[in-house]
Enzyme design. Sequence first.
Site, short mmCIF file in Angstrom:
data_model
loop_
_atom_site.label_atom_id
_atom_site.label_comp_id
_atom_site.label_asym_id
_atom_site.label_seq_id
_atom_site.Cartn_x
_atom_site.Cartn_y
_atom_site.Cartn_z
N ASP A 179 -10.62 20.73 49.32
CA ASP A 179 -9.66 19.42 49.42
C ASP A 179 -7.95 20.23 50.52
OD1 ASP A 179 -9.14 16.78 48.24
OD2 ASP A 179 -7.76 17.44 46.38
N CYS A 237 -25.95 -2.89 41.88
CA CYS A 237 -24.35 -3.55 41.73
C CYS A 237 -23.06 -3.09 42.15
CB CYS A 237 -24.81 -1.99 41.06
SG CYS A 237 -23.71 -1.40 39.23
N CYS A 240 -18.08 -1.10 39.54
CA CYS A 240 -16.73 -0.65 40.17
C CYS A 240 -16.40 -1.51 41.03
CB CYS A 240 -16.77 0.39 41.00
SG CYS A 240 -18.48 0.05 42.89
N CYS A 244 -12.12 -3.14 39.46
CA CYS A 244 -10.96 -2.59 40.58
C CYS A 244 -9.94 -3.79 39.63
CB CYS A 244 -10.96 -2.40 41.33
SG CYS A 244 -9.85 -1.62 42.39
N CYS A 260 -4.62 1.05 45.71
CA CYS A 260 -5.45 1.77 44.66
C CYS A 260 -3.96 2.29 43.79
CB CYS A 260 -5.78 2.60 45.13
SG CYS A 260 -6.63 4.07 44.36
N CYS A 288 -6.71 6.49 37.96
CA CYS A 288 -7.05 5.59 37.39
C CYS A 288 -8.60 6.34 37.35
CB CYS A 288 -7.16 4.16 38.76
SG CYS A 288 -7.90 2.98 37.82
N CYS A 295 -19.56 2.66 35.56
CA CYS A 295 -20.30 3.43 37.16
C CYS A 295 -21.83 3.44 36.39
CB CYS A 295 -19.86 3.52 38.14
SG CYS A 295 -21.77 5.06 38.61
#
Length: 361
Positions: A179, A237, A240, A244, A260, A288, A295
Site C-alpha cells: 500500500d 447490481c 453500493c 453511499c 467520500c 466508512c 455488497c
Amino acid sequence: MNRNREQLRNISREIRALALQLRFSKVGIARAESLAEDESRLQEWLARGFHGEMKWLEREPSQRSDPRQLFPAAKSVIVVALNYFTPHQHEVSRVSTASFLPLPVGEDRGEGAKHSDRIRRDNDERRALKSDSTSPRTGKVSRYAWGDDYHEIVGEKLRCLFSLIKERWPDADGKVCVDIQPTMDKAWAVRAGLGWMGKHTNIITQDYGSWIFIGELLLNLEVEYDEVEVADQCGSCTLCIDACPTSAIVEPYVVDSNLCISHATIESRAPQIREDVAAHSDGWLYGCDVCQDVCPWNAMTPATDEPRFEPRAGNVNASLSEILELTPETYAARFRHSAMKRAKITGLQRNAKALLNQTPV
C-alpha cells in the site's frame, strides 16, 4: 539463469504453496510489465480532481503503473490477499439517521439484484427515523482498522515469504510492497486473477468478498504466470452506488474522493470536514464501510484466521469523549501499531467534534 517451462511451472507452484503456508488467503502471479490501460484510467481520474487531498497520487503516475520503475529487475509480481473479516458489528447510534443495512449473513451473495428493492426499502425506512438524542456517544470505525495495522501484518508475512523464496532460490531478489509503495495494488490483484474491480472500486473475490488486504512481492525470477482474469460479476447490481451516504460513487467504478467519508475522516488534513460530507457522515468517526456492507458478495465471508485483526477495545465504536480527551502521549499509546494513527490526533478529534455537532438530516 535460464529455466525451461516445467521448471517455471514448478517455481510458481512452490511459491503459491509457500504463500498459503504463511496463511495468505489468496495468491496469484502476474508478469511484471506496464499497466497501460490502468495508467490511462488513473490519469483521467486525476484530471477530474477526484483524488481530493491525496496529492501524492499526482507524482509520477507512470511509476505506479510499471513495477520495473520501482524495482528495475522485476520480472514477476506475486500478489497476495489476506482476509480481515471478523464477525462483529457496529452499534447503531440513535442519532444515526442514514445507517444502511448490510445484506444479512447467510443470504445468497450471488443474487444481489434480487435483494436490491428490499434493502433499498429498509434503508429508506432507516433514513426516516428521527433522533431522540442530540449527542452521539460513539463514532463508528471502519472494519479494516479494528485490529492491528495491516501494513505491518501483511508486510511481515510478505517478508517471510521473500526469505523462504531466497532460501529455495538463492538468485532471487525482490521488493515487498504493501500500500505505501507506489504500486497499483487493485490493478495487480485483477491482473493476477484474485478478483475483479467492484463498482465501489474495491476488489471483490469470490471467496472473501472485498474484505481483503492486498500486497505484492516484486521478484527478479521468471515464473509461470496467471493468464486468466476473473470476470466482473457485479452484473446489474447498484447497491453500493445507491447506498453511499454522500453519493461519492459518481458512476460505476469511479469514486470522487472529495465526497467520500473515508477520505474526509482519514486522508483530509483540513481543519473542518466539508459541510456536505459532514451532514451525511452517518456516525462514522474513521473511514466508512457502507458500500462494502451492502455488497452481496460480502454476505458470506468467513472469519479470518489472523487473530491480530480481532478488534481492539474501543475500535469498533469509539467513545467520542475519550477521543477528545486524548493527549499526544495517550494517543501514541492507544494507537500504536494501529491503522487509525493515519488520521493523527488532530484528525480524530476533528472528526469527533464534527459528529458531536452533527444534526439529523
